[in-house]
Write an enzyme that holds these catalytic residues in place. Structure first.
Site, short mmCIF file in Angstrom:
data_model
loop_
_atom_site.label_atom_id
_atom_site.label_comp_id
_atom_site.label_asym_id
_atom_site.label_seq_id
_atom_site.Cartn_x
_atom_site.Cartn_y
_atom_site.Cartn_z
N GLY A 79 19.03 -5.50 35.35
CA GLY A 79 17.66 -5.96 35.53
C GLY A 79 17.10 -6.56 34.24
O GLY A 79 17.75 -6.54 33.19
N ILE A 80 15.87 -7.05 34.31
CA ILE A 80 15.26 -7.74 33.18
C ILE A 80 15.06 -6.81 31.98
O ILE A 80 15.36 -7.18 30.84
CB ILE A 80 13.92 -8.38 33.59
CG1 ILE A 80 14.19 -9.66 34.39
CG2 ILE A 80 13.06 -8.70 32.37
CD1 ILE A 80 12.95 -10.37 34.87
N ASP A 81 14.57 -5.60 32.21
CA ASP A 81 14.21 -4.74 31.09
C ASP A 81 15.42 -4.30 30.27
O ASP A 81 15.43 -4.44 29.04
CB ASP A 81 13.44 -3.51 31.60
CG ASP A 81 12.10 -3.89 32.20
OD1 ASP A 81 11.55 -4.93 31.81
OD2 ASP A 81 11.61 -3.15 33.06
N SER A 82 16.43 -3.77 30.92
CA SER A 82 17.61 -3.34 30.16
C SER A 82 18.33 -4.54 29.56
O SER A 82 18.90 -4.45 28.46
CB SER A 82 18.56 -2.51 31.03
OG SER A 82 19.04 -3.26 32.12
N LYS A 88 -9.25 3.53 -2.46
CA LYS A 88 -9.57 2.70 -1.29
C LYS A 88 -10.99 3.01 -0.81
O LYS A 88 -11.40 4.17 -0.72
CB LYS A 88 -8.55 2.95 -0.18
CG LYS A 88 -8.61 1.95 0.97
CD LYS A 88 -7.41 2.12 1.91
CE LYS A 88 -7.38 1.08 3.02
NZ LYS A 88 -6.20 1.23 3.89
N PRO A 95 22.06 2.22 28.91
CA PRO A 95 22.30 2.10 30.36
C PRO A 95 21.85 0.70 30.81
O PRO A 95 20.66 0.40 30.81
CB PRO A 95 21.42 3.20 30.95
CG PRO A 95 21.17 4.16 29.82
CD PRO A 95 21.10 3.30 28.59
N CYS A 146 -5.68 -3.30 1.93
CA CYS A 146 -5.45 -3.48 3.38
C CYS A 146 -6.73 -3.64 4.19
O CYS A 146 -7.29 -4.72 4.28
CB CYS A 146 -4.60 -2.32 3.91
SG CYS A 146 -3.80 -2.68 5.50
N GLU A 185 0.83 -1.20 0.00
CA GLU A 185 0.00 0.00 0.00
C GLU A 185 0.87 1.26 0.00
O GLU A 185 1.84 1.36 0.76
CB GLU A 185 -0.90 -0.03 1.24
CG GLU A 185 -1.90 1.10 1.34
CD GLU A 185 -2.84 0.94 2.53
OE1 GLU A 185 -3.81 1.70 2.61
OE2 GLU A 185 -2.59 0.04 3.37
N SER A 203 21.38 -1.92 33.60
CA SER A 203 21.26 -1.92 35.06
C SER A 203 21.47 -3.28 35.69
O SER A 203 21.63 -3.39 36.90
CB SER A 203 19.87 -1.41 35.45
OG SER A 203 18.88 -2.35 35.07
#
Length: 706
Positions: A359-362, A114, A355, A175, A45, A357
């Site tokens: 932890g799980i997210d970074s 469309k 950054p 679409c 599209e 840290s």
């Protein structure tokens, strides 16, 4: 015989307003389609200008440049002897339409506008386009002079029509029309259209691909026929990743499948199919045939061209295949990685800084970058010259060939652990070990001097020194001291992103990556302008639950053993003082809710469209085995207080990869106020009335039993 047709669906990594690059990719796809014997080529599209032009659609330049590209396509030898179907905006009688322009041998056959515009979630097509509402109606479109000079035509058909070739009939959908309850393919199929071609700009959402595939196959299962779906792929300039998945279906079964995620800018899916299979399939569906006898016919544009050849008895045709779906963990590994690669190469930066840290997210963000490095090395190994050229430019070395993901990661990825007196040695060690295993250039630094300097300035000016709660300070002091640490990390992240490569004697700068997940953003559990404020965030649209599963996937598939200890550690911001050298602060205690609860709140708020009262009504049933109505009420009230209190943070949320349908992204997906009456007095009073009624009823039942 004239029964075996060869068609091509093209997936292109187009870029909004990159007319030159878009033209190159379109021409390349047509060449590939022709080389495989295709006589009909379908593209994504709005592929000429790129789908994500947004308010640039208002500019006459966008339409002008689209026609200039169309003129180049009409003139190109590559487009001869193949029906080409391309997408672009067209202004007809001063109304702007999202159109398909179908042409053959320097002649435009039909401009098809469309009919059903996408206008939910991330889509705002009604802002820029008008739907074509004249069913089965065709008008004359007066071509601009630059096109007239090429085609020799003054006018062409514009509207809701189908193409009648020498051997078959072909109809177009765009679409959203596939997803609409009154899809055009229904009536077109009843009117004898045998090939449906859908040009899409459909973006990735976790677990969405299965719905798209099932929808296409069900379309041809009910009505028979061949359905061709072409979709855009890649990041074309914003938060969305278009995930390809080109496919060709016949009579309810998939016969060709394109990739969902790849670094190939051009992918062409070709299939040869027998029209007689469509005709025989339809012949025995009596309900379809009865409906077909009553259908209003479509205007037909006659085309003196065949999609088949007269001598095709021995031509092999495609057989049904089983669609191979990615798991959600694979989708997280591949989708955001491809999005990051597009962003990196198109922004012309030299890499990323994160950054990290511990932890799980970074760590999940780091794993996405590592997955990207894997994809790059694999693409180069498979001979992708475009990817290799981008790599050489990014690392500023024309002779470089990436072979080892860890070695490539070292060149383009910098991780930084920013310790304070409140950081534990455990998180420092976890970050360092993960950096070693993925190969990133890792920096350890301490922010205490900067924190003391900032707080010192405040103390000099006011004569007061704030304290943490554990030392007798108020909640306001405690929060302010946490925020200072978080915001200094953001300042340092940008400083190191700008100057790290300079300090190492290398050119270029780095993009700063954020790592706040969708649940934390929903709750507002982040500091405004802290190191969650970054250039882009590959996990900002992904839930904590899915990220944990993704981490486990990385342990098993990338053999990153450092992630095991990260998985087992309780999530913590490490912004409050340690107790006996150990972390005392945890995310879920701070938030007053679990990540699992947050995910449920998010889905009910956005997907189920539930306000406080409706959410309470739904949850007393969902949680009846684990919570009393009063406990549910307290949880719902707490969530909405915190959500509304922190909603202002969404106005500055880092642009994030869109992956969940309950994302709180304020940019255009989740449009809400950012200044609320956080007491929700009327709504909460309705909840309290329900709680009292239920408790009164329960008490009466108890007394009766006694």
């Amino acid at each position: 015989m004239g029964r075996a047709v060869t068609v091509a669906a093209c997936t292109l990594n187009q870029w909004a307003l990159d007319f030159e690059g878009n033209l190159t990719r379109i021409v390349r796809s047509i060449g590939i389609a022709k080389s495989h014997g295709a006589r009909y080529r379908l593209g994504p599209e709005l592929e000429i200008c790129g789908y994500g032009c947004l308010d640039h659609y208002y500019e006459s330049d966008t339409v002008l440049h689209s026609f200039q590209v169309l003129a180049k396509l009409l003139e190109s030898p590559a487009t001869q002897d193949i029906i080409c179907d391309v997408g672009m905006p067209v202004l007809h009688r001063n109304v702007r339409y999202n159109c398909r322009v179908i042409f053959l041998n320097k002649k435009i056959l039909l401009i098809r506008p469309k009919i059903s515009l996408a206008n939910t979630g991330n889509y705002r097509e009604l802002r820029w386009f008008t739907p074509w509402t004249k069913a089965r109606h065709v008008e004359e479109y007066f071509l601009p002079r630059i096109i007239q000079e090429v085609t020799g035509q003054e006018t062409v058909p514009f509207g809701d029509a189908v193409l009648a070739t020498k051997d078959t009939c072909l109809g177009a959908e765009i679409c959203e029309e596939l997803w609409a309850p009154n899809s055009p393919h229904i009536e077109m199929g009843l009117d004898g259209v045998e090939i449906f071609a859908n040009s899409s700009g459909s973006h990735h959402v976790l677990r969405k691909a299965r719905s798209r595939v099932d929808l296409v196959n069900s379309t041809t299962a009910k009505n028979g026929g061949i359905y061709i779906l072409a979709n855009q792929k890649g990041c074309d300039g914003d938060r969305l990743y278009y995930d390809g998945c080109a496919m060709i279906s016949m009579n309810g079964e998939t016969v060709a499948q394109g990739s969902q995620f790849s670094l190939d800018d051009v992918e062409v899916l070709v299939a040869t199919l027998d029209l007689e299979d469509v005709r025989s399939y339809r012949a025995e569906i009596s309900s379809r045939n009865l409906a077909a006898s009553k259908v209003n016919p479509y205007p037909r544009v006659k085309v003196s061209f065949a999609l088949s050849s007269s001598d095709d008895v021995a031509v092999p045709t495609c057989v049904p295949i089983q669609w191979r779906h990615h798991s959600p963990e694979e989708e997280i590994s591949l989708g955001p990685a491809c999005w990051l690669w597009d962003y990196l190469r198109r922004s012309k930066q030299a890499g990323f800084l994160l950054p990290l840290s511990g932890g799980i997210d970074s760590s999940a963000t780091a794993c996405v970058v590592y997955s990207m490095c894997h994809q790059v090395c694999l693409a180069v190994k498979n001979g992708n010259a475009d990817v290799l050229a981008d790599v050489c430019r990014i690392v500023n070395d024309e002779t470089y060939v990436p072979e080892d993901p860890r070695e490539f990661c070292k060149r383009i990825f910098t991780t930084c652990y920013m310790a304070s007196e409140n950081s534990s040695q455990d998180t420092c060690n976890r970050a360092k070990l993960l950096a070693e295993q993925i190969g990133s250039y890792h920096i350890n630094l301490n922010i205490d001097a900067a924190v003391k300097a900032i707080v010192g300035i405040f103390s000099v000016v006011t004569g007061r020194t704030p304290l943490f709660s554990v030392f007798g300070g108020s909640k306001r002091e405690n929060l302010a001291l946490q925020n200072v640490q978080a915001r200094i990390r953001m300042v340092l992240a940008y400083l190191f992103a700008q100057l790290t490569l300079w300090a190492r004697g290398m050119p270029g700068g780095l993009l700063v990556l954020g790592s706040a997940n969708v649940d934390e953003s929903l709750r507002g559990y982040l500091t405004k302008y802290d190191c969650s404020s970054a250039d882009i965030n590959p996990i900002g649209g992904i839930s904590k639950t899915d990220l944990k599963n993704f981490i486990q996937y990385c342990i098993e598939n990338f053999h990153l053993t450092a992630l095991r200890s990260i998985m087992s550690a309780p999530p913590t911001a490490e912004l409050e003082p340690l107790v006996d050298g150990q972390v005392a602060q945890t995310d879920e205690v701070d938030m007053g809710m679990t990540y699992a609860e947050l995910s449920i709140y998010g889905k009910l708020r956005k997907i189920a469209k539930a306000g406080p009262y409706s959410m309470f009504c739904k949850l007393i049933s969902m949680w009846k085995e684990i919570c009393t109505p009063r406990e549910v009420a307290l949880k719902v009230k707490h969530f909405f207080r915190m959500y509304s209190l922190n909603r202002h943070k969404m106005t500055t949320l880092t642009p994030s990869y869109h992956a969940e349908n309950y994302s709180p992204d304020d940019n255009r997906f989740d449009l809400r106020p950012f200044l609320y009456n956080t007491t929700w007095s009327w709504q909460f009073r309705c909840i309290d009335k329900e709680v009292n009624k239920k408790e009164k009823k329960e008490n009466m039942c108890t007394e009766a039993r006694n």
